[in-house]
Design a protein around this motif. Structure first.
Motif, short mmCIF file in Angstrom:
data_model
loop_
_atom_site.label_atom_id
_atom_site.label_comp_id
_atom_site.label_asym_id
_atom_site.label_seq_id
_atom_site.Cartn_x
_atom_site.Cartn_y
_atom_site.Cartn_z
N ALA A 121 0.88 -1.16 0.00
CA ALA A 121 0.00 0.00 0.00
C ALA A 121 0.92 1.21 0.00
CB ALA A 121 -0.90 -0.01 1.22
N VAL A 122 1.19 1.74 -1.17
CA VAL A 122 2.27 2.71 -1.37
C VAL A 122 1.93 4.05 -0.72
CG1 VAL A 122 3.63 3.93 -3.11
CG2 VAL A 122 2.96 1.54 -3.49
N THR A 123 2.91 4.64 -0.04
CA THR A 123 2.73 5.98 0.50
C THR A 123 2.82 7.01 -0.63
OG1 THR A 123 5.09 6.08 1.00
CG2 THR A 123 3.61 5.46 2.80
N THR A 124 2.11 8.10 -0.47
CA THR A 124 2.17 9.19 -1.44
C THR A 124 3.19 10.22 -0.96
OG1 THR A 124 -0.12 8.86 -2.11
CG2 THR A 124 0.85 11.01 -2.60
N LYS A 125 4.10 10.58 -1.83
CA LYS A 125 5.16 11.54 -1.48
C LYS A 125 4.77 12.94 -1.94
CE LYS A 125 7.71 8.52 0.44
NZ LYS A 125 7.82 8.57 1.92
N LYS B 192 -4.68 11.24 -8.24
CA LYS B 192 -4.68 9.78 -8.18
C LYS B 192 -4.30 9.17 -9.52
CE LYS B 192 -8.16 9.51 -4.51
NZ LYS B 192 -9.49 9.02 -4.11
N LEU B 193 -4.82 9.72 -10.59
CA LEU B 193 -4.52 9.19 -11.92
C LEU B 193 -3.07 9.45 -12.30
CD1 LEU B 193 -7.85 10.23 -13.64
CD2 LEU B 193 -7.15 7.90 -13.04
N GLY C 126 5.42 -4.31 -15.44
CA GLY C 126 4.40 -5.28 -15.84
C GLY C 126 3.65 -5.92 -14.69
N ARG C 127 4.06 -5.66 -13.47
CA ARG C 127 3.31 -6.18 -12.33
C ARG C 127 2.00 -5.40 -12.18
NH1 ARG C 127 8.56 -6.08 -11.61
NH2 ARG C 127 9.69 -7.84 -10.70
N PRO C 128 0.97 -6.01 -11.61
CA PRO C 128 -0.32 -5.33 -11.52
C PRO C 128 -0.26 -4.09 -10.64
CG PRO C 128 -0.37 -7.43 -10.33
CD PRO C 128 0.91 -7.40 -11.11
N VAL C 129 -0.90 -3.03 -11.12
CA VAL C 129 -1.03 -1.79 -10.37
C VAL C 129 -2.51 -1.52 -10.17
CG1 VAL C 129 -0.53 0.67 -10.27
CG2 VAL C 129 1.10 -0.88 -11.36
N LEU C 130 -2.93 -1.46 -8.91
CA LEU C 130 -4.33 -1.23 -8.56
C LEU C 130 -4.49 0.19 -8.04
CD1 LEU C 130 -4.02 -4.36 -8.59
CD2 LEU C 130 -5.65 -4.43 -6.68
N LEU C 131 -5.62 0.80 -8.38
CA LEU C 131 -5.95 2.11 -7.84
C LEU C 131 -7.08 1.94 -6.84
CD1 LEU C 131 -5.33 5.17 -8.06
CD2 LEU C 131 -7.28 5.33 -9.62
N THR C 132 -6.93 2.57 -5.69
CA THR C 132 -7.95 2.48 -4.65
C THR C 132 -9.09 3.45 -4.96
OG1 THR C 132 -6.24 1.96 -3.04
CG2 THR C 132 -8.39 2.60 -2.18
N VAL C 133 -10.31 2.95 -4.82
CA VAL C 133 -11.51 3.78 -4.95
C VAL C 133 -12.12 3.86 -3.55
CG1 VAL C 133 -13.80 4.00 -5.99
CG2 VAL C 133 -11.89 3.11 -7.34
N ALA D 260 -13.69 5.06 -11.03
CA ALA D 260 -13.51 3.71 -11.57
C ALA D 260 -13.41 3.76 -13.10
CB ALA D 260 -14.66 2.82 -11.14
N ARG D 261 -14.24 4.56 -13.72
CA ARG D 261 -14.19 4.69 -15.18
C ARG D 261 -12.88 5.32 -15.64
NH1 ARG D 261 -20.46 6.75 -15.51
NH2 ARG D 261 -21.42 4.67 -15.80
N LYS D 262 -12.45 6.34 -14.92
CA LYS D 262 -11.19 7.01 -15.27
C LYS D 262 -10.01 6.05 -15.09
CE LYS D 262 -12.82 11.63 -13.88
NZ LYS D 262 -12.73 12.68 -12.82
N ALA D 263 -10.04 5.25 -14.04
CA ALA D 263 -8.96 4.30 -13.80
C ALA D 263 -8.89 3.27 -14.93
CB ALA D 263 -9.16 3.60 -12.46
#
Length: 297
Positions: free
Chosen positions: A8-12, A56-57, A69-76, A88-91
Motif C-alpha cells: 500500500a504505497v505511500t504518497t510523497k 490519483k490518476l 508489468g506487475r499489476p497496479v491497482l488504484l484504490t476507490v 472507476a471509469r477514469k482508472a
C-alpha cells in the motif's frame, strides 16, 4: 489472479504540497527490486481521501512506469457512489490493472447498501476488484453472507481482509475455497493469516522494509516457517505501527530512517511530535539496530 506482496504505497509530497513523482519513483523502485508482486495506489496509507482524482490518476501513471508489468491497482475510496463510479471509469481508461474498492468510507452502509454500492462501482469500471473489508477503520464489514452475493460477479476477484479477526481468513476459505484471492491487510496479523491460507499481503511497513516483508512471504510459501517466524518476531514492533490512527505518520517516519525518504503528509495530518514521535522513533531505531541477516530464498 493476484498473490504475493502488494505494498500500500505511500504518497510523497514536495515542500509546497505537490505530488513528488520523482521520490515516488525512487521508493517504488526499491519495492520492485525487493521482489514485491504488485502495487496499490492511493489507499488509506497513500492518503487517498486527501487526493484529487487528477492526482490519483497521475500517481497511477507513475506507478505503471515503475512496476515492470506487475499489476497496479488504484484504490476507490470516495464518499459518494457517483464519485466512485467516475473514478472507476477514469482508472479503467488509464489502464489500471484493477481496483481496490472501499465499500463506503464515511456513511456506514447496511448489507444491502454495501452490495449495491460495490456492484455499481465495479460494473462502471469493468476492472477486477479487490474488496477492502475494514470494519475497524470504515465501520463497514464485508461478511461471508455479503461475499456470497458478490461471488456471483466474476469481477470480484480478491478481498483485503482487515477485520482484525484472524478467524475470518479461515471463514472465507471454508466458505469459498479459492473463489477469492484472500489477502491479509493487517501487518501485525500477516504471518498468522498467511499460515492460515491467505495468498497475499497488502502490506504497510513494506515501504520501509521491503526485503524483510518479501522474505517472510516467500519463506512461508516455501514451508520454511521457523525462518519466517524469526524475521516476523523481530519485525512485530514495527508492524504494530501500522495498526494506529497515526499509521501514515508512523510509516513515513520509518521510511525516513530506513530508506532516506521524507515524512511530509497532507493536512489535516501533521508529522509526529512530542512523546508520540519519541516512542515511534525509538521503536524504529531499536529494530534497525537489531536488523536480522536474511536467509537465501
Amino acid at each position: 489472479m493476484w498473490s504475493g506482496i502488494f505494498p500500500a504505497v505511500t504518497t510523497k509530497f514536495t515542500a509546497d504540497d505537490q505530488i513528488d513523482h520523482a521520490e515516488m519513483e525512487r521508493c517504488m523502485a526499491l519495492l520492485i527490486e525487493a521482489g514485491c508482486d504488485g502495487l496499490i495506489m492511493a489507499g488509506s496509507l497513500g492518503e487517498g481521501p486527501m487526493l484529487s482524482h487528477d492526482e490519483k490518476l497521475a500517481i497511477l501513471k507513475t506507478a505503471q512506469g515503475v512496476a515492470g508489468g506487475r499489476p497496479v491497482l488504484l484504490t476507490v475510496n470516495e464518499a459518494a457512489t457517483r464519485d466512485a463510479v467516475s473514478l472507476a471509469r477514469k482508472a479503467a481508461a488509464a489502464g489500471a490493472d484493477g481496483l481496490m474498492l472501499v465499500p463506503s468510507p464515511i456513511y456506514h452502509t447496511d448489507p444491502e447498501e454495501t452490495v449495491d454500492t460495490m456492484r455499481t462501482v465495479t460494473s462502471a469500471g469493468g476492472l477486477p476488484v479487490m474488496i477492502y473489508s475494514n470494519r475497524v477503520a470504515y465501520r463497514v464489514d464485508v461478511t461471508v453472507p455479503i461475499l456470497e452475493q458478490l461471488a456471483k460477479d466474476d469481477l470480484f476477484v480478491a478481498i483485503k481482509e482487515s477485520s482484525d479477526d484472524i478467524r475470518r481468513t479461515t471463514d472465507v476459505i471454508n466458505a469459498f475455497g479459492d473463489r477469492f484471492d484472500v489477502f491479509t491487510g493487517v501487518d501485525n496479523l500477516a504471518c498468522e493469516a498467511l499460515m492460515m491460507g491467505a495468498v497475499g499481503w497488502v502490506a504497510g511497513l513494506v515501504t520501509a522494509f521491503p526485503r524483510e516483508t518479501v522474505a517472510i512471504y516467500r519463506l512461508i510459501q516455501a514451508g520454511r516457517h521457523a525462518e519466517a517466524l524469526e524475521i516476523y518476531r523481530w519485525f512485530r514492533p514495527l508492524l504494530d505501527l501500522d495498526v494506529s490512527t497515526y499509521l501514515v505518520q508512523n510509516i513515513k517516519l520509518a521510511e525516513v530512517h530506513a530508506i532516506g525518504s521524507n515524512e511530509r503528509v497532507r493536512m489535516p495530518r501533521q508529522p509526529l511530535r512530542g512523546e508520540r514521535r519519541e516512542m515511534v522513533e525509538r521503536t524504529i531505531k531499536d529494530c534497525l539496530a537489531k536488523r536480522p541477516k536474511l536467509p537465501e530464498f
